[in-house]
Design an enzyme around this catalytic site. Structure first.
Site, mmCIF file in Angstrom:
data_model
loop_
_atom_site.group_PDB
_atom_site.id
_atom_site.type_symbol
_atom_site.label_atom_id
_atom_site.label_comp_id
_atom_site.label_asym_id
_atom_site.label_seq_id
_atom_site.Cartn_x
_atom_site.Cartn_y
_atom_site.Cartn_z
ATOM 1 N N ARG A 60 31.219 39.210 42.859
ATOM 2 C CA ARG A 60 31.426 37.539 42.707
ATOM 3 C C ARG A 60 30.495 36.570 42.993
ATOM 4 N NH1 ARG A 60 37.964 36.644 41.860
ATOM 5 N NH2 ARG A 60 38.156 38.303 43.709
ATOM 6 N N SER A 117 44.806 52.750 34.705
ATOM 7 C CA SER A 117 45.519 52.680 35.146
ATOM 8 C C SER A 117 46.646 53.270 35.036
ATOM 9 C CB SER A 117 46.254 51.704 36.169
ATOM 10 O OG SER A 117 47.674 51.808 36.794
ATOM 11 N N TYR A 152 50.022 42.984 34.736
ATOM 12 C CA TYR A 152 49.342 43.794 35.020
ATOM 13 C C TYR A 152 48.790 44.945 34.103
ATOM 14 C CZ TYR A 152 47.152 47.156 38.028
ATOM 15 O OH TYR A 152 46.243 47.906 37.953
ATOM 16 N N LYS A 175 46.040 46.008 31.958
ATOM 17 C CA LYS A 175 45.923 47.720 31.868
ATOM 18 C C LYS A 175 45.123 48.241 30.577
ATOM 19 C CE LYS A 175 42.986 48.985 35.116
ATOM 20 N NZ LYS A 175 42.365 48.293 35.761
#
Length: 341
Positions: free
Chosen positions: A33, A125, A156, A160
């Site tokens: 980034r 994940s 989270y 994912k």
């Protein structure tokens, strides 16, 4: 050899993927980034014994912006899309995680398709596999998907799951590029620098005595070096096309199990780590005032397991032990000066 794009080149898994791709003879272009971090990343890889650093380059790209991705994927044979946000604290809005994870995956896939990339390996994940379900005795495998209608899902876990679903839908709809997905459990192993991952911070907090008591939680453990190895196998092996692969080394461990391993293997270096488990009622009470604790409450006391039989059978994957992964984490933190002496 091939030109491989590794997204999130400054991250824990991304750094190890770059290390192993270079060691295998590939050229690596890593996205950042902030392009000013390039020399710091190069230095970390050099200290980790990287080979062929003359074959490493960087590209500026951000998961939340279109700019930079066409240039990043130009000329690449493969893409390892590792970058995805995973904060230690709870985001103010769940879309702060979901949007960049989903939209970032779609940006990468779209750019890869336009550039003629052969295959993308997406780092998903276990969060996209084993949540939102009733407890089950059988270990989770790649046929399972997290139930987004289940209770107590964190931002989270949602990010994912939604991002991986979006990636498979994109490839089915657009007809390419080839896609393979790696679904790791908690990723441990040698940290390359002080900007550690959330998993690594668990061990760091244990060693620094910052966890005076341990919630009754279970985690899968896998070494980052084995996760990177599985990414490279999924990238080049024809049998990996269109497949998901769980990355886990043995049965899940409680936090207390993890602390006992560290104390047994490290002796005095783990003197501050406690093995005392907190009662679930106390954790629930604390969660009323602490949003970071709030997100673990739905998982208290739950028994879960997962199997890596598919990766072992199809790709010949052979991970290190859970114990070795945890000890390597601790030793790297001590070496980096991130543990109290």
């Amino acid at each position: 050899m091939s030109l491989v794009l590794v997204t999130g080149g400054s991250g824990f898994i991304g750094g190890h993927c770059a290390l192993q791709a270079l060691a295998a003879g590939h050229s690596v272009r890593a996205t950042l980034r902030n392009p000013a971090r390039g020399e710091a990343v190069r230095g970390q890889l050099a200290r980790a014994g990287a080979q062929g650093l003359d074959r490493l380059s960087f590209a500026a790209a951000d998961l939340e912006r279109d700019a930079g991705w066409p240039e990043a994927v130009a000329g690449c044979d493969f893409v390892l899309h590792v970058a995805s946000p995973f904060p230690f604290s709870v985001p103010k809005h769940e879309d702060d995680l979901i949007r960049p994870a989903r939209d970032g995956a779609l940006r990468v896939l779209s750019a890869a398709r336009a550039a003629g990339v052969k295959r993308v390996v997406l780092t998903s994940s276990f969060a996209a596999v084993g949540y939102g379900h009733p407890e089950q005795a059988a270990p989770f495998d790649e046929t399972s998907w997290t139930n987004l209608k289940g209770e107590g899902l964190t931002a989270y876990v949602k990010s994912k799951t939604i991002a991986e679903r979006a990636a498979w839908d994109f490839v089915a709809r657009e007809g390419g590029p080839e896609l393979a997905v790696v679904n790791p459990v908690g990723v441990f192993g040698p940290a390359l620098g002080p900007d550690t991952s959330t998993s690594i911070m668990i061990v760091q907090r244990m060693l620094n005595g910052a966890m005076p008591g341990l919630p009754h939680l279970r985690f899968g453990v896998v070494d980052v070096r084995d996760v990177a190895d599985l990414h490279l196998s999924a990238m080049t092996d024809a049998r990996a096309k269109g497949e998901r692969f769980l990355a886990v080394a043995g049965d899940f461990l409680t936090l207390a199990d993890m602390a006992r391993i560290l104390k047994t293997r490290l002796g005095d270096k783990a003197k501050r780590a406690t093995t005392r488990e907190l009662p679930d009622w106390l954790v629930r009470l604390v969660s009323l005032a602490d949003s970071s604790v709030q997100q673990i409450v739905p998982e208290l006391g739950k028994v879960k397991n997962a199997t890596a039989d598919k990766a072992k059978r199809l790709l010949g994957w052979s991970p290190r032990s859970r114990e070795d992964a945890l000890v390597a984490t601790a030793e790297s933190l001590i070496k980096l000066g991130l543990v109290k002496s």
